[in-house]
Design an enzyme around this catalytic site. Sequence first.
Site, PDB file in Angstrom:
ATOM      1  CB  SER A 158     -14.474 -13.700   4.223  1.00 44.00           C
ATOM      2  OG  SER A 158     -13.561 -14.787   3.591  1.00 44.00           O
ATOM      3  CE  LYS A 176     -16.509 -13.011  -0.891  1.00 44.88           C
ATOM      4  NZ  LYS A 176     -16.294 -11.481  -0.599  1.00 44.88           N
TER       5      LYS A 176
END
Length: 288
Positions: A158, A176
């Site tokens: 992420s 993300k």
Amino acid sequence: MSTLDQSFVNNSSWKPDLFKGKVAFVTGGAGTICRVQTEALVLLGANAVILGRNVAKTEKAAEEIQALRPGAKVLGLGNVDVRDVQSIKKAVEKTVQELGRIDFVIAGAAGNFLSDFNHLSTNAFKSVVSIDLLGSFNTAKATFEEVRKTKGAYLFVSATLHYYGVPLQTHVGAAKAGVDALSNALAVELGPVGVRSNCIAPGMISGTEGFARLATGTNLDQRVPLQRFGTTRDIAEATVYLFSPAASYVSGTIEVVDGGAWHIGGFANEVYPQLLIQQNGPDSDSKL
Ligand code: COA
């Protein structure tokens, strides 16, 4: 060229055969961060498959990672686009055929470029969300049957961009944020069948494409609480922890590896706000 070598095993906190008999499946594995994550797992005993769109780059990276440990087996499978679940499924079949199993999945394939909102087309937004978010879902989906058998673990790569608003990164931040949500939901749904799911959120990691794009400005490293930029090894160390038995009760977390940087409120670089006023203001053209 590989970043890590045997000294990672000799001088680290980890046992040499920590991942003996395990197999890692890594999308984006020829890229800067995910490649070093793979190197660490292989040095500590795992076999691996790395996937990417570019055949030559992926195969070369696999050969170099394989050379890190005598007896290691590392496959490089090119022509895999994470937006196409069937291409991942084929790679899963090949992995099982050649390496027998899948224990660890790193969903790391990502797309990124800088664009202000006004010039970010719908298709550009969709491309990044399709690679980062849909691609992570597809990766989890295509590997699940195998990961369920081994009671393995997922790790989604992420970012910290979406904890605040980072200019020129609307598309990546949105994607993300979705990746974090996906991992959290998988941790809850798959925990009962013995599968863990976590995210790793790198901060400013030197040597990466994202760093080259975003880390503009002087003395930025001094704005990181730990007073330095991160290294790919920092991400690899946290990856080893998250896949190791030491993290067997760790699921649904987002491991931020950024030297504490996001707590100081982000890095609005020198483009802010003048460039944004120029790009998004009433005198600028819009792109649909
Ligand atoms: N600024 C604004 N828009 C951009 C752009 C940029 N720098 N680069 C691409 N786009 C737009 C394109 O114009 C297109 O939109 P349009 O049809 O409205 O013109 C859309 O994004 C898709 O571009 P395309 O090149 O067809 O997509 P792709 O699927 O081949 O590539 C990307 C995906 C765009 C994410 C590409 O940057 C990529 O492949 N990146 C992979 C490598 C990477 O980014 N790694 C970093 C990891 S952090």
